[in-house]
Motif scaffolding. Structure first.
Motif, PDB file in Angstrom:
ATOM      1  N   HIS A 133      34.371  42.049  45.182  1.00  0.00           N
ATOM      2  CA  HIS A 133      35.605  42.298  45.940  1.00  0.00           C
ATOM      3  C   HIS A 133      36.610  41.182  45.648  1.00  0.00           C
ATOM      4  O   HIS A 133      37.813  41.435  45.459  1.00  0.00           O
ATOM      5  CB  HIS A 133      35.319  42.347  47.448  1.00  0.00           C
ATOM      6  N   GLU A 135      36.779  39.366  42.944  1.00  0.00           N
ATOM      7  CA  GLU A 135      37.280  39.499  41.573  1.00  0.00           C
ATOM      8  C   GLU A 135      38.340  40.598  41.464  1.00  0.00           C
ATOM      9  O   GLU A 135      39.293  40.473  40.693  1.00  0.00           O
ATOM     10  CB  GLU A 135      36.116  39.793  40.614  1.00  0.00           C
ATOM     11  N   ILE A 136      38.172  41.663  42.224  1.00  0.00           N
ATOM     12  CA  ILE A 136      39.190  42.720  42.236  1.00  0.00           C
ATOM     13  C   ILE A 136      40.519  42.159  42.764  1.00  0.00           C
ATOM     14  O   ILE A 136      41.593  42.427  42.218  1.00  0.00           O
ATOM     15  CB  ILE A 136      38.720  43.928  43.088  1.00  0.00           C
ATOM     16  N   SER A 137      40.425  41.340  43.810  1.00  0.00           N
ATOM     17  CA  SER A 137      41.631  40.705  44.358  1.00  0.00           C
ATOM     18  C   SER A 137      42.239  39.729  43.360  1.00  0.00           C
ATOM     19  O   SER A 137      43.465  39.660  43.208  1.00  0.00           O
ATOM     20  CB  SER A 137      41.287  39.974  45.664  1.00  0.00           C
ATOM     21  N   LYS A 139      42.016  39.819  40.114  1.00  0.00           N
ATOM     22  CA  LYS A 139      42.618  40.607  39.034  1.00  0.00           C
ATOM     23  C   LYS A 139      44.011  41.095  39.443  1.00  0.00           C
ATOM     24  O   LYS A 139      44.962  41.045  38.657  1.00  0.00           O
ATOM     25  CB  LYS A 139      41.709  41.792  38.701  1.00  0.00           C
ATOM     26  N   MET A 174      45.376  47.602  44.338  1.00  0.00           N
ATOM     27  CA  MET A 174      44.251  46.728  44.669  1.00  0.00           C
ATOM     28  C   MET A 174      43.465  47.300  45.855  1.00  0.00           C
ATOM     29  O   MET A 174      42.231  47.337  45.836  1.00  0.00           O
ATOM     30  CB  MET A 174      44.743  45.324  45.023  1.00  0.00           C
ATOM     31  N   ASP A 177      41.435  50.176  44.695  1.00  0.00           N
ATOM     32  CA  ASP A 177      40.287  49.710  43.905  1.00  0.00           C
ATOM     33  C   ASP A 177      39.173  49.181  44.813  1.00  0.00           C
ATOM     34  O   ASP A 177      37.988  49.404  44.550  1.00  0.00           O
ATOM     35  CB  ASP A 177      40.713  48.620  42.917  1.00  0.00           C
ATOM     36  N   GLN A 178      39.557  48.492  45.882  1.00  0.00           N
ATOM     37  CA  GLN A 178      38.553  47.973  46.825  1.00  0.00           C
ATOM     38  C   GLN A 178      37.814  49.121  47.516  1.00  0.00           C
ATOM     39  O   GLN A 178      36.584  49.097  47.647  1.00  0.00           O
ATOM     40  CB  GLN A 178      39.223  47.078  47.886  1.00  0.00           C
ATOM     41  N   TYR A 181      35.519  50.864  45.010  1.00  0.00           N
ATOM     42  CA  TYR A 181      34.326  50.051  44.747  1.00  0.00           C
ATOM     43  C   TYR A 181      33.310  50.197  45.878  1.00  0.00           C
ATOM     44  O   TYR A 181      32.108  50.339  45.637  1.00  0.00           O
ATOM     45  CB  TYR A 181      34.745  48.590  44.573  1.00  0.00           C
ATOM     46  N   TYR A 198      32.093  47.140  37.477  1.00  0.00           N
ATOM     47  CA  TYR A 198      33.147  46.314  38.077  1.00  0.00           C
ATOM     48  C   TYR A 198      32.907  44.864  37.695  1.00  0.00           C
ATOM     49  O   TYR A 198      31.760  44.464  37.488  1.00  0.00           O
ATOM     50  CB  TYR A 198      33.148  46.460  39.608  1.00  0.00           C
ATOM     51  N   PRO A 199      33.955  44.013  37.673  1.00  0.00           N
ATOM     52  CA  PRO A 199      35.328  44.352  38.035  1.00  0.00           C
ATOM     53  C   PRO A 199      36.006  45.070  36.882  1.00  0.00           C
ATOM     54  O   PRO A 199      35.566  45.011  35.757  1.00  0.00           O
ATOM     55  CB  PRO A 199      35.965  42.993  38.290  1.00  0.00           C
TER      56      PRO A 199
END
Length: 199
Positions: A133, A135-137, A139, A174, A177-178, A181, A198-199
């Protein structure tokens, strides 16, 4: 005399290694300032069954009838300047500040060896899930920085609106994506099966 030379050589090597590590630690382009903090909530129980039951009671993370054991909070702030030349405006000095707050459970009581072993595995899986989570943020924060830094000059009348629209689009993506995921991993229950996506 030989010992003095060896000591100087060791000091030189240590200094060189320290410099190398320092250079590796500093990003080439400081476009995102990332900070991280970790918080905990206490959980009772000394055996897995009791701990699981108390996790549901103690967790501050409730969504309807569902309870989650860990969470990642994302705070993204952006600062920049807008320079005007005639009717044309451009963005400068973009800095994106990303702060991640991880929330995890923590055992209140000492437990036996088997329970501790079980807890470590359980906790490690929670960490794996939440770190992705994060890493998604991260990115999204880098994409926001890159998008704003590479934004072409435009008409000053609409420029601020353009910046806001592009930033909002990235933030909305974002969030999607969260959610995607979490749906893919069932909030971590299927973590191992989907680690490669992911990510």
């Amino acid at each position: 005399m030989q010992q003095i030379h060896l000591l100087r050589l060791r000091r030189s090597i240590s200094a060189a290694l320290a410099c190398a590590l320092l250079l590796m630690a500093v990003p080439a382009k400081a476009d995102v300032v990332r900070t991280v903090s970790t918080e905990y909530y206490m959980v009772d129980g000394t055996k897995p069954a009791a701990i699981i039951m108390n996790l549901k009671r103690s967790s501050p993370l409730n969504e309807g009838n569902k309870t989650y054991q860990a969470n990642t909070r994302t705070d993204i702030r952006t600062t920049y300047n807008i320079e005007q030349r005639g009717d044309s405006c451009r963005i400068t000095n973009v800095i994106v500040y990303l702060h991640l707050t991880y929330l995890y459970p923590k055992l209140r009581h000492s437990v036996d060896f088997e329970t501790r072993k079980w807890w470590r595995t359980f906790y490690r899986d929670l960490e794996k899930h939440e770190l992705i989570h994060g890493e998604i943020s991260s990115k999204a924060a880098h994409k926001l920085s890159d998008t704003l830094e590479n934004l072409k000059p435009g008409d000053c009348y609409n420029f601020k609106s353009t910046v806001k629209v592009k930033a909002r689009r990235i933030m909305n993506q974002m969030k999607k994506d969260q959610v995607a995921y979490d749906a893919l991993t069932q909030h971590g229950f299927k973590q191992q099966r989907n680690m490669g996506r992911y990510p």
